[in-house]
Design a protein around this motif. Structure first.
Motif, mmCIF file in Angstrom:
data_model
loop_
_atom_site.group_PDB
_atom_site.id
_atom_site.type_symbol
_atom_site.label_atom_id
_atom_site.label_comp_id
_atom_site.label_asym_id
_atom_site.label_seq_id
_atom_site.Cartn_x
_atom_site.Cartn_y
_atom_site.Cartn_z
ATOM 1 N N MET A 1 0.855 -1.166 0.000
ATOM 2 C CA MET A 1 0.000 0.000 0.000
ATOM 3 C C MET A 1 0.903 1.232 0.000
ATOM 4 S SD MET A 1 -2.590 1.198 3.074
ATOM 5 C CE MET A 1 -3.336 -0.370 3.082
ATOM 6 N N ASN A 2 0.550 2.187 -0.814
ATOM 7 C CA ASN A 2 1.390 3.387 -0.853
ATOM 8 C C ASN A 2 1.078 4.283 0.344
ATOM 9 O OD1 ASN A 2 -0.712 5.294 -1.502
ATOM 10 N ND2 ASN A 2 -0.636 4.586 -3.622
ATOM 11 N N SER A 3 1.987 5.193 0.619
ATOM 12 C CA SER A 3 1.875 6.008 1.836
ATOM 13 C C SER A 3 0.684 6.959 1.797
ATOM 14 C CB SER A 3 3.173 6.778 2.082
ATOM 15 O OG SER A 3 3.447 7.620 0.982
ATOM 16 N N ALA A 4 0.310 7.442 0.620
ATOM 17 C CA ALA A 4 -0.843 8.351 0.524
ATOM 18 C C ALA A 4 -2.132 7.618 0.902
ATOM 19 C CB ALA A 4 -0.946 8.928 -0.883
ATOM 20 N N THR A 5 -2.287 6.417 0.396
ATOM 21 C CA THR A 5 -3.472 5.620 0.725
ATOM 22 C C THR A 5 -3.507 5.309 2.210
ATOM 23 O OG1 THR A 5 -3.465 4.631 -1.476
ATOM 24 C CG2 THR A 5 -4.709 3.474 0.224
ATOM 25 N N ARG A 6 -2.346 4.951 2.743
ATOM 26 C CA ARG A 6 -2.257 4.642 4.176
ATOM 27 C C ARG A 6 -2.669 5.846 5.023
ATOM 28 N NH1 ARG A 6 1.215 0.728 6.938
ATOM 29 N NH2 ARG A 6 1.051 1.191 9.130
ATOM 30 N N ARG A 7 -2.133 7.024 4.697
ATOM 31 C CA ARG A 7 -2.475 8.242 5.450
ATOM 32 C C ARG A 7 -3.966 8.548 5.342
ATOM 33 N NH1 ARG A 7 2.318 10.075 3.224
ATOM 34 N NH2 ARG A 7 1.192 11.189 1.599
ATOM 35 N N ARG A 8 -4.534 8.378 4.144
ATOM 36 C CA ARG A 8 -5.956 8.659 3.933
ATOM 37 C C ARG A 8 -6.817 7.726 4.789
ATOM 38 N NH1 ARG A 8 -9.176 6.355 0.319
ATOM 39 N NH2 ARG A 8 -7.449 5.626 -0.946
ATOM 40 N N LEU A 9 -6.475 6.451 4.802
ATOM 41 C CA LEU A 9 -7.240 5.494 5.607
ATOM 42 C C LEU A 9 -7.109 5.785 7.095
ATOM 43 C CD1 LEU A 9 -6.467 2.194 3.676
ATOM 44 C CD2 LEU A 9 -8.672 3.357 3.838
ATOM 45 N N GLU A 10 -5.877 6.057 7.526
ATOM 46 C CA GLU A 10 -5.658 6.334 8.953
ATOM 47 C C GLU A 10 -6.363 7.620 9.369
ATOM 48 O OE1 GLU A 10 -1.428 4.052 9.738
ATOM 49 O OE2 GLU A 10 -1.363 6.141 9.078
ATOM 50 N N SER A 11 -6.428 8.610 8.492
ATOM 51 C CA SER A 11 -7.096 9.869 8.835
ATOM 52 C C SER A 11 -8.604 9.672 8.996
ATOM 53 C CB SER A 11 -6.825 10.933 7.779
ATOM 54 O OG SER A 11 -7.527 10.639 6.581
ATOM 55 N N ARG A 12 -9.125 8.608 8.387
ATOM 56 C CA ARG A 12 -10.552 8.304 8.510
ATOM 57 C C ARG A 12 -10.840 7.299 9.619
ATOM 58 N NH1 ARG A 12 -12.060 8.097 2.086
ATOM 59 N NH2 ARG A 12 -11.698 10.318 1.741
ATOM 60 N N GLY A 13 -9.818 6.994 10.421
ATOM 61 C CA GLY A 13 -10.029 6.141 11.578
ATOM 62 C C GLY A 13 -9.711 4.668 11.377
ATOM 63 N N TRP A 14 -9.262 4.299 10.192
ATOM 64 C CA TRP A 14 -8.923 2.902 9.943
ATOM 65 C C TRP A 14 -7.569 2.567 10.538
ATOM 66 C CZ3 TRP A 14 -12.173 -0.577 7.731
ATOM 67 C CH2 TRP A 14 -13.288 -0.070 7.076
ATOM 68 N N LYS A 15 -7.437 1.349 11.035
ATOM 69 C CA LYS A 15 -6.150 0.851 11.505
ATOM 70 C C LYS A 15 -5.531 0.083 10.341
ATOM 71 C CE LYS A 15 -5.526 -0.443 15.792
ATOM 72 N NZ LYS A 15 -5.595 -1.302 16.976
ATOM 73 N N VAL A 16 -4.287 0.381 10.046
ATOM 74 C CA VAL A 16 -3.599 -0.261 8.936
ATOM 75 C C VAL A 16 -2.480 -1.117 9.500
ATOM 76 C CG1 VAL A 16 -2.297 0.120 6.818
ATOM 77 C CG2 VAL A 16 -4.150 1.674 7.427
#
Length: 108
Positions: A1-16
């Protein structure tokens, strides 16, 4: 997973995380899973390269074709002993097993 996708998911409350995080594996359990995956993939690759059907390998090991299919699919109910027996029945040497283990460690 690229870092932009990871940041977007984490900003929405998802745990990666990875499978080890999800399953709460200890480092030892994680290494064992990696080893088992490497072994089952090595058996499948060696059998295919030798053009040996699953039925023939099953005959060599006095087991069923469906058991070999489960082994090659990395079914958790297939023992590591069975994986190693199949690997060696296909002509692998101990050094080949060492290489599989080493490759699994390097790919981690």
């Amino acid at each position: 997973m690229n870092s932009a996708t990871r940041r977007r998911l984490e900003s929405r409350g998802w745990k990666v995380g990875n499978a080890a995080d999800f399953l709460d594996l200890t480092p030892e359990e994680e290494r064992l899973v990696e080893l088992r995956l490497a072994l089952c993939h090595a058996v499948k690759a060696r059998r295919r390269s030798k053009r040996i059907p699953q039925e023939a390998l099953a005959g060599m090991l006095k087991t069923s074709q469906s058991r070999i299919a489960k082994l090659e699919a990395c079914d958790p109910h297939v023992s590591t002993d069975m994986m190693l027996n199949a690997f060696f029945a296909l002509g692998a040497k101990l050094s080949d097993a060492g290489r599989v283990i080493g490759d699994a460690a390097r790919n981690k």
